[in-house]
Design a protein around this motif. Structure first.
Motif, PDB file in Angstrom:
ATOM      1  N   ALA A   1       0.854  -1.192   0.000  1.00 56.77           N
ATOM      2  CA  ALA A   1       0.000   0.000   0.000  1.00 56.77           C
ATOM      3  C   ALA A   1       0.888   1.241   0.000  1.00 56.77           C
ATOM      4  O   ALA A   1       2.002   1.214   0.555  1.00 56.77           O
ATOM      5  N   PRO A   2       0.419   2.338  -0.580  1.00 55.30           N
ATOM      6  CA  PRO A   2       1.209   3.579  -0.560  1.00 55.30           C
ATOM      7  C   PRO A   2       1.395   4.140   0.847  1.00 55.30           C
ATOM      8  O   PRO A   2       2.443   4.700   1.166  1.00 55.30           O
ATOM      9  N   GLU A   3       0.353   3.994   1.673  1.00 54.71           N
ATOM     10  CA  GLU A   3       0.419   4.471   3.054  1.00 54.71           C
ATOM     11  C   GLU A   3       0.098   3.305   3.986  1.00 54.71           C
ATOM     12  O   GLU A   3      -0.905   2.610   3.803  1.00 54.71           O
TER      13      GLU A   3
ATOM     14  N   ASP B   1       5.598  -3.344   1.753  1.00 56.36           N
ATOM     15  CA  ASP B   1       6.032  -2.558   0.593  1.00 56.36           C
ATOM     16  C   ASP B   1       5.176  -1.310   0.498  1.00 56.36           C
ATOM     17  O   ASP B   1       3.971  -1.394   0.235  1.00 56.36           O
ATOM     18  N   ARG B   2       5.793  -0.150   0.688  1.00 56.09           N
ATOM     19  CA  ARG B   2       5.058   1.125   0.636  1.00 56.09           C
ATOM     20  C   ARG B   2       5.017   1.642  -0.798  1.00 56.09           C
ATOM     21  O   ARG B   2       5.856   2.454  -1.201  1.00 56.09           O
ATOM     22  N   ARG B   3       4.061   1.143  -1.558  1.00 56.02           N
ATOM     23  CA  ARG B   3       3.888   1.539  -2.958  1.00 56.02           C
ATOM     24  C   ARG B   3       2.529   1.035  -3.429  1.00 56.02           C
ATOM     25  O   ARG B   3       1.891   0.210  -2.755  1.00 56.02           O
ATOM     26  N   PRO B   4       2.072   1.493  -4.584  1.00 57.97           N
ATOM     27  CA  PRO B   4       0.805   0.996  -5.122  1.00 57.97           C
ATOM     28  C   PRO B   4       0.898  -0.478  -5.520  1.00 57.97           C
ATOM     29  O   PRO B   4       1.978  -0.998  -5.812  1.00 57.97           O
ATOM     30  N   TYR B   5      -0.245  -1.132  -5.540  1.00 55.99           N
ATOM     31  CA  TYR B   5      -0.344  -2.532  -5.963  1.00 55.99           C
ATOM     32  C   TYR B   5       0.073  -2.695  -7.422  1.00 55.99           C
ATOM     33  O   TYR B   5      -0.220  -1.850  -8.278  1.00 55.99           O
ATOM     34  N   GLN B   6       0.761  -3.810  -7.690  1.00 53.86           N
ATOM     35  CA  GLN B   6       1.136  -4.191  -9.054  1.00 53.86           C
ATOM     36  C   GLN B   6       0.669  -5.623  -9.299  1.00 53.86           C
ATOM     37  O   GLN B   6       0.652  -6.449  -8.381  1.00 53.86           O
TER      38      GLN B   6
ATOM     39  N   THR C   1      -8.869  -1.482   0.824  1.00 51.49           N
ATOM     40  CA  THR C   1      -8.559  -0.120   0.399  1.00 51.49           C
ATOM     41  C   THR C   1      -9.839   0.693   0.272  1.00 51.49           C
ATOM     42  O   THR C   1     -10.942   0.152   0.309  1.00 51.49           O
TER      43      THR C   1
END
Length: 209
Positions: free
Chosen positions: A46-48, A62-67, A81
């Motif tokens: 997730a980003p946050e 992992d602090r980032r958008p889903y891939q 989300t």
């Protein structure tokens, strides 16, 4: 998911398997803890991400958008989300590769739903509305939780212990009148500390074969 669809109840074994949680808030934390309780190896994307998730031991963050490739090697995925677009994307990706997917409070993007549950040791009681009213499922779970005390866990241990003993002795446990014994006040015996009487009642099942 059609509103009148009948769901098939099942308990999944995820211990030691990789599971993915997409989302980093309070709802994601709840889903994460359920997977950890079952022994899963959990990754959160997730980003946050809130501090409580980052501080959970044995969790990859992992602090980032889903891939889409986050699903590689995953047994199941749960999305938690605020984005219907992300929920739908994860569901489509999971369906494409045959991975079970759940989206919190988003029935249309679920291939399975999660019941509200309570545990007493190995005893687990679940309440499910098929995803149509999680609030009602939680309300029912709280009612059961207040009524089912630790004596149920002790009763389960007693029954399990004797079942294994019977099986080791070559006695078929399928032919025993377990329900009759349970209806004979066994729980009350355990609750009042008369465990020996409960044991005698179980042993009587074999004598009556």
């Amino acid at each position: 998911m059609p509103i009148d669809e009948v769901l098939y109840p099942v308990n999944l074994r995820v211990s030691g398997y990789r599971c993915l949680v997409v989302g980093g808030g309070r709802v994601a934390l709840n889903k994460l803890d359920g997977l950890l309780e079952a022994g899963a190896q959990v990754r959160v994307v997730a980003p946050e991400i809130i501090a409580e998730i980052q501080n959970r031991p044995n969790v990859t963050v992992d602090r980032r958008p889903y891939q889409s490739d986050d699903l590689v090697g995953v047994r199941l995925v749960i999305t938690a989300t605020d984005s219907a677009e992300v929920n739908a994307r994860v569901y489509r990706d999971a369906e494409a590769v045959g991975i079970w997917a759940n989206s919190a409070d988003d029935l249309d993007n679920c291939s399975f739903t999660l019941p509200s549950k309570m545990r007493r040791g190995h005893l687990m009681i679940t309440c499910s509305t098929g995803g149509h009213s999680p609030a009602l499922a939680q309300w029912l779970r709280r009612r059961f939780q207040s009524e089912i005390g630790p004596e149920y866990e002790e009763l389960l241990s007693l029954l399990s212990e004797h079942r294994e003993q019977f099986r080791a002795a070559g006695v078929s446990t399928e032919n025993l009148a377990w329900q009759q014994a349970l209806d004979s006040g066994m729980l009350e015996m355990v609750r009042s500390g008369k465990v020996d009487r409960a044991r005698a009642l179980i042993n009587q099942l074999v004598d009556e074969l």
